[in-house]
Design an enzyme around this catalytic site. Structure first.
Site, PDB file in Angstrom:
ATOM      1  N   GLU A 372       0.835  -1.215   0.000  1.00 51.64           N
ATOM      2  CA  GLU A 372       0.000   0.000   0.000  1.00 51.64           C
ATOM      3  C   GLU A 372       0.866   1.260   0.000  1.00 51.64           C
ATOM      4  OE1 GLU A 372      -2.972  -0.275  -0.748  1.00 51.64           O
ATOM      5  OE2 GLU A 372      -3.268  -2.404  -0.317  1.00 51.64           O
ATOM      6  N   HIS A 501     -13.006  -7.500  -5.249  1.00 49.33           N
ATOM      7  CA  HIS A 501     -12.857  -6.695  -6.468  1.00 49.33           C
ATOM      8  C   HIS A 501     -14.026  -6.836  -7.435  1.00 49.33           C
ATOM      9  CE1 HIS A 501      -8.947  -7.228  -4.624  1.00 49.33           C
ATOM     10  NE2 HIS A 501      -8.566  -6.112  -5.207  1.00 49.33           N
TER      11      HIS A 501
HETATM   12 ZN   LIG Z   1      -2.759  -2.289  -4.522  1.00 50.26          ZN
END
Ligand SMILES: [Zn+2]
Length: 602
Positions: A372, A501
């Protein structure tokens, strides 16, 4: 977050009353349109990002409604600009920059809403509802409800096949199945919007974002898969054998697909959590586990993030801003529903960068932190680019940066940061173990990374009909991963919806690309650092020259076609699995020896 919002919509609609106007438009008018649109998008994106942040970190009926509204207005604005951009793109004599920005405006919308009245509201309500349902989703463990972040961790730790089956089945039934009808509606709307923008369907639109045609992009992913498939199959053969040894024929047979819930992960996408099950005696004993080391040294989640920052600082990147520490969500709040799925944010397109995680003290989350932060440092590196170029060279690049850094978390690196004792460093005869541990995550992921969008491309093109969503999903899981669900599925189920997702409509090919790109970047970094040993033992921690060259690529953002960015850092112009294959070459040799005489494939 390069989102846009609200008030500018009226102004934009007023600006572009007639398509006829653009027929006779000249390059100067196209330049003016781009300048105006880009300024509006830059301005409006900030509030929209704040709204999205508030909803993701505090899911209520109210924030759902507000987020859906904000999203609908942005989407309508983006579609409006996209349609205008498509018309201006036909003007002869455009500058390369204007042409590129027009293409980005037309093709850069993940789910374009149709322009007819009410359609953008309908689409945003559907997507917010699905995302929110995922965030609030529960499975069961021993009959008791368990949230998404906890059940994900439990899938990595539990070894009782009956309990794994309960968690796997309850999660997929509770979270996936209820969103089936909404998903089909969403597909219809997004396709309608994509066609207005001149694409065959939404999948074709997604595949158009790579400086090549949608067909060339699909062929590129197939080419890369062809390079890495033999390595995956060798790993599959070995792991199936080990699972059969552990659980017996009744749970895992010696032939055919692997039972998906036995692989240490809810989606069977990464298998590192069952390394203990497959580790060979002797060479497989690494002598340490990163999670245990973190716990022994008293790390908490914030300190884990600080440690991640240290790596980037060692390459010469400036420290994270104070606001990062004040505004990030690093641990799961105790008192409200949030979306735990880890993500990185760039609220003001300048310095207000943040992460959102529900961090646990374990090795997986330590890697995720580095991942991240890679997004955050990328975002900050391109902050001086024009707004439309504030993005990765392609979306695979954005996903690969943090993972490239995480590949440098070698035993020697762990000593340097005081986590591992020098006497505990695995000797060269443990290389098989180190590589197998990596392969369980990195190689196991490859077919999964490919098939999520293979499924969605089929859904968007209409090749997969709503009545066959589940069957098509199971068929791809079988074909590419060689896994099967622990219990029979039918068309009342919707297992794709149980993967973040899909309800969040985040395109997935980027993760497949990132898996090969990170090895390409890593190999280039190690070469620049003058490393001559085996690739998997290289760490470029502390190397400011590598950092400077990496920053040069990141600072380009999306201003140039991605091969230019790739060349700036690696000297190469094509994405390839060659570096990944080189990294794992000693393991492949070893796997071939282990697999001799065993049934291969499924
Ligand atoms: Zn990512």
């Amino acid at each position: 977050m390069k989102l846009v919002s609200t008030l500018a919509l009226a102004a934009t609609l007023a600006l572009s009353p007639a398509a006829a106007q653009q027929k006779s438009a000249n390059p100067a008018q196209a330049d003016a349109f781009v300048a105006q649109a880009e300024a509006t998008l830059a301005r409006e994106s900030v509030d929209a990002a704040r709204m999205a942040w508030v909803q993701a970190t505090n899911i209520t009926d109210d924030t759902d409604i507000l987020a859906a509204k904000s999203d609908a207005r942005i989407n309508a604005l983006q579609v409006q600009y996209g349609l205008e951009a498509a018309r201006f793109a036909r003007v002869p004599g455009l500058s390369p920059d204007t042409k590129r920005k027009l293409d980005l405006m037309r093709g850069g919308i993940t789910l374009p809403a149709p322009t007819r009245a009410g359609a953008s509201d309908e689409l945003s309500t559907l997507t917010t509802k699905m995302s929110s349902a995922y965030g609030k989703g529960r499975g069961t463990r021993d009959g008791k409800p368990i949230n998404g972040s906890d059940i994900e961790a439990a899938m990595g730790e539990v070894r009782d096949p009956a309990k794994l089956q309960e968690m796997w089945t309850s999660w997929h039934d509770n979270v996936g199945a209820p969103m089936r009808a909404d998903y089909a509606k969403m597909v219809g709307l997004a396709n309608e919007g994509s066609r207005e923008l001149g694409y065959a369907d939404t999948g074709a639109m997604w595949r158009s974002g790579y400086d090549m045609t949608p067909e060339q992009f699909a062929a590129t992913t197939d080419k890369i898969w062809g390079e890495v498939e033999p390595l995956y199959k060798a790993l599959h053969t070995y792991v199936r054998w080990k699972l059969n040894e552990k659980y017996g024929d009744a749970v895992q047979s010696k032939t055919g697909p692997i039972r998906a819930d036995l692989l240490g992960n809810m989606w069977a996408q990464e298998w590192g959590n069952i390394y203990d099950v497959v580790a060979p005696a002797g060479s497989g004993d690494l002598g340490y586990d990163v999670g245990d080391l973190l716990k022994a040294k008293g790390y908490d989640p914030v300190r884990m993030v600080r440690q991640g920052e240290t790596f980037y600082s060692s390459l010469g990147f400036a420290p994270l801003p104070e606001t990062f520490w004040q505004r990030s969500q690093i641990v799961k709040p105790a008192d409200r529903e949030v979306i735990c799925h880890a993500s990185a944010w760039d609220i003001d397109n300048r310095d207000d960068i943040r992460i959102k995680m529900c961090t646990k003290v374990n090795g997986d989350d330590f890697v995720t932190i580095h991942h991240e932060l890679g997004h955050n440092y990328y975002q900050r590196a391109y902050k001086d680019q024009p707004h439309l170029y504030k993005s990765g060279a392609n979306d695979g690049f954005h996903e690969a940066i943090g993972d490239t850094v995480a590949l440098s978390m070698t035993p020697d690196y762990l000593i340097q940061i005081g986590l591992l004792d020098r006497t505990k460093v695995p000797s060269a005869d443990k290389d098989t173990g180190l590589l197998l541990r990596q392969a369980m995550d990195k190689v196991a992921f490859l077919p999964f990374g490919l098939l999520i969008d293979k499924w969605r491309w089929g859904v968007f093109s209409g090749q997969v009909k709503p009545g066959g969503y589940q069957a098509a999903w199971d068929a791809l899981r079988l074909q590419y991963q060689g896994v099967k669900p622990p219990v029979a599925r039918d068309e009342t189920r919707f297992d794709p919806g149980a993967k973040y997702h899909v309800p969040a409509s985040t395109p997935y090919a980027r993760y497949f690309l990132a898996r090969v790109l990170q090895f390409q970047f890593y190999k280039a970094a190690c070469k620049q650092a003058g490393w001559t040993g085996p690739l998997h033992r290289c760490s470029f921690y502390g190397n400011k020259q590598v950092g400077a060259r990496l920053n040069a690529m990141l600072a380009m953002g999306q201003s140039k076609p991605w091969p230019d960015a790739l060349q700036a850092f690696t000297g190469e112009r094509t994405m390839s699995g060659a570096a990944l294959i080189e990294y794992f070459a000693p393991l492949k040799t070893w796997l071939n020896q282990q697999n001799r005489g065993k049934p291969q494939g499924w």
